[in-house]
Motif scaffolding. Structure first.
Motif, PDB file in Angstrom:
ATOM      1  N   VAL A  48      -4.074 -12.912  -1.907  1.00  0.00           N
ATOM      2  CA  VAL A  48      -4.153 -12.206  -0.624  1.00  0.00           C
ATOM      3  C   VAL A  48      -5.592 -11.758  -0.412  1.00  0.00           C
ATOM      4  O   VAL A  48      -6.146 -11.042  -1.217  1.00  0.00           O
ATOM      5  N   GLY A  49      -6.167 -12.226   0.665  1.00  0.00           N
ATOM      6  CA  GLY A  49      -7.439 -11.692   1.149  1.00  0.00           C
ATOM      7  C   GLY A  49      -7.066 -10.853   2.348  1.00  0.00           C
ATOM      8  O   GLY A  49      -6.811  -9.660   2.261  1.00  0.00           O
ATOM      9  N   GLY A  50      -6.888 -11.534   3.466  1.00  0.00           N
ATOM     10  CA  GLY A  50      -6.423 -10.859   4.671  1.00  0.00           C
ATOM     11  C   GLY A  50      -4.948 -11.067   4.928  1.00  0.00           C
ATOM     12  O   GLY A  50      -4.378 -10.478   5.821  1.00  0.00           O
ATOM     13  N   LEU A  54      -0.257 -15.687   2.303  1.00  0.00           N
ATOM     14  CA  LEU A  54       1.054 -15.105   2.020  1.00  0.00           C
ATOM     15  C   LEU A  54       1.939 -15.126   3.262  1.00  0.00           C
ATOM     16  O   LEU A  54       3.142 -15.393   3.172  1.00  0.00           O
ATOM     17  N   MET A  55       1.367 -14.887   4.415  1.00  0.00           N
ATOM     18  CA  MET A  55       2.143 -14.950   5.649  1.00  0.00           C
ATOM     19  C   MET A  55       2.707 -16.358   5.847  1.00  0.00           C
ATOM     20  O   MET A  55       3.859 -16.535   6.234  1.00  0.00           O
ATOM     21  N   THR A  77      -7.027  -8.527  -6.420  1.00  0.00           N
ATOM     22  CA  THR A  77      -7.756  -7.810  -7.454  1.00  0.00           C
ATOM     23  C   THR A  77      -8.037  -6.388  -6.990  1.00  0.00           C
ATOM     24  O   THR A  77      -8.188  -6.128  -5.792  1.00  0.00           O
ATOM     25  N   LYS A  78      -8.067  -5.486  -7.950  1.00  0.00           N
ATOM     26  CA  LYS A  78      -8.369  -4.083  -7.656  1.00  0.00           C
ATOM     27  C   LYS A  78      -9.729  -4.024  -6.969  1.00  0.00           C
ATOM     28  O   LYS A  78     -10.683  -4.655  -7.407  1.00  0.00           O
ATOM     29  N   GLY A  79      -9.771  -3.306  -5.887  1.00  0.00           N
ATOM     30  CA  GLY A  79     -11.022  -3.192  -5.140  1.00  0.00           C
ATOM     31  C   GLY A  79     -11.043  -4.024  -3.877  1.00  0.00           C
ATOM     32  O   GLY A  79     -11.900  -3.840  -3.026  1.00  0.00           O
ATOM     33  N   CYS A  80     -10.116  -4.973  -3.782  1.00  0.00           N
ATOM     34  CA  CYS A  80      -9.926  -5.682  -2.502  1.00  0.00           C
ATOM     35  C   CYS A  80      -8.437  -5.868  -2.275  1.00  0.00           C
ATOM     36  O   CYS A  80      -7.968  -6.899  -1.829  1.00  0.00           O
ATOM     37  N   ASP A  81      -7.700  -4.810  -2.562  1.00  0.00           N
ATOM     38  CA  ASP A  81      -6.238  -4.821  -2.530  1.00  0.00           C
ATOM     39  C   ASP A  81      -5.692  -4.188  -1.249  1.00  0.00           C
ATOM     40  O   ASP A  81      -4.949  -3.218  -1.282  1.00  0.00           O
ATOM     41  N   SER A  82      -6.039  -4.795  -0.126  1.00  0.00           N
ATOM     42  CA  SER A  82      -5.633  -4.238   1.167  1.00  0.00           C
ATOM     43  C   SER A  82      -4.130  -4.355   1.413  1.00  0.00           C
ATOM     44  O   SER A  82      -3.544  -3.497   2.076  1.00  0.00           O
ATOM     45  N   PHE A  83      -3.476  -5.390   0.876  1.00  0.00           N
ATOM     46  CA  PHE A  83      -2.031  -5.506   1.029  1.00  0.00           C
ATOM     47  C   PHE A  83      -1.328  -4.412   0.227  1.00  0.00           C
ATOM     48  O   PHE A  83      -0.430  -3.745   0.732  1.00  0.00           O
ATOM     49  N   ALA A  84      -1.765  -4.206  -1.001  1.00  0.00           N
ATOM     50  CA  ALA A  84      -1.179  -3.147  -1.827  1.00  0.00           C
ATOM     51  C   ALA A  84      -1.395  -1.779  -1.191  1.00  0.00           C
ATOM     52  O   ALA A  84      -0.494  -0.931  -1.203  1.00  0.00           O
ATOM     53  N   ALA A  85      -2.565  -1.566  -0.623  1.00  0.00           N
ATOM     54  CA  ALA A  85      -2.845  -0.281   0.031  1.00  0.00           C
ATOM     55  C   ALA A  85      -1.924  -0.059   1.223  1.00  0.00           C
ATOM     56  O   ALA A  85      -1.411   1.048   1.425  1.00  0.00           O
ATOM     57  N   ALA A  86      -1.695  -1.098   2.000  1.00  0.00           N
ATOM     58  CA  ALA A  86      -0.793  -0.984   3.152  1.00  0.00           C
ATOM     59  C   ALA A  86       0.635  -0.709   2.688  1.00  0.00           C
ATOM     60  O   ALA A  86       1.332   0.133   3.264  1.00  0.00           O
TER      61      ALA A  86
END
Length: 142
Positions: A48-50, A54-55, A77-86
């Motif tokens: 997952v980047g953006g 996955l979509m 990866t930790k530090g670019c985990d925008s999906f996990a943050a959402a």
């Protein structure tokens, strides 16, 4: 797709567009074909980047009838985990910055469509966050 007519420019998102998702969705049909009538996989993992890949996996799994049985796991990866943050925030949210080694592969915010589709497909959509070291080790193995 956004067009700037005054300057003749065209912007196509690398992850937040129907055409991108539809292209990625075809991979799931290819997986199904390669299984030659065998059982579906237990899970499909996608980086997952953006969120475009996955979509596409979510759309493709629905198209081949796997939406209610195959887990779809977004790996970041930790530090670019925008999906996990959402997922943790319960809504699309932006990272304060990209701090992973994979800085060019991350997005500050995952596409809204992925967040909403993932919520609708619970409990079969998951987020997994790895360390940069784990990601580098995995690349070396393959």
């Amino acid at each position: 797709v956004e067009r700037d007519g005054s300057h003749g420019r065209l912007y196509v998102s690398p992850f937040d567009h129907e055409d991108i998702w539809e292209g990625h969705a075809t991979m799931v049909a290819e997986i199904q074909r390669d299984l030659r009538g065998g059982p579906p996989p237990a899970a499909i993992l996608a980086s997952v980047g953006g969120g475009g890949l996955l979509m596409g996996v979510l759309r493709g799994s629905a198209r081949v009838g796997w939406a209610d049985s195959v887990h779809c796991i977004g790996v970041e990866t930790k530090g670019c985990d925008s999906f996990a943050a959402a997922c943790a925030a319960g809504e699309p949210t932006s990272l304060p910055r990209i701090s992973s080694l994979a800085s060019s592969l991350g997005a500050m915010r995952v596409c809204n469509a992925l967040f909403h589709e993932a919520r609708a497909r619970q409990p079969l959509v998951h987020s997994s966050v790895l360390s940069d070291a784990s990601a580098v080790r995995a690349c070396a193995l393959f």
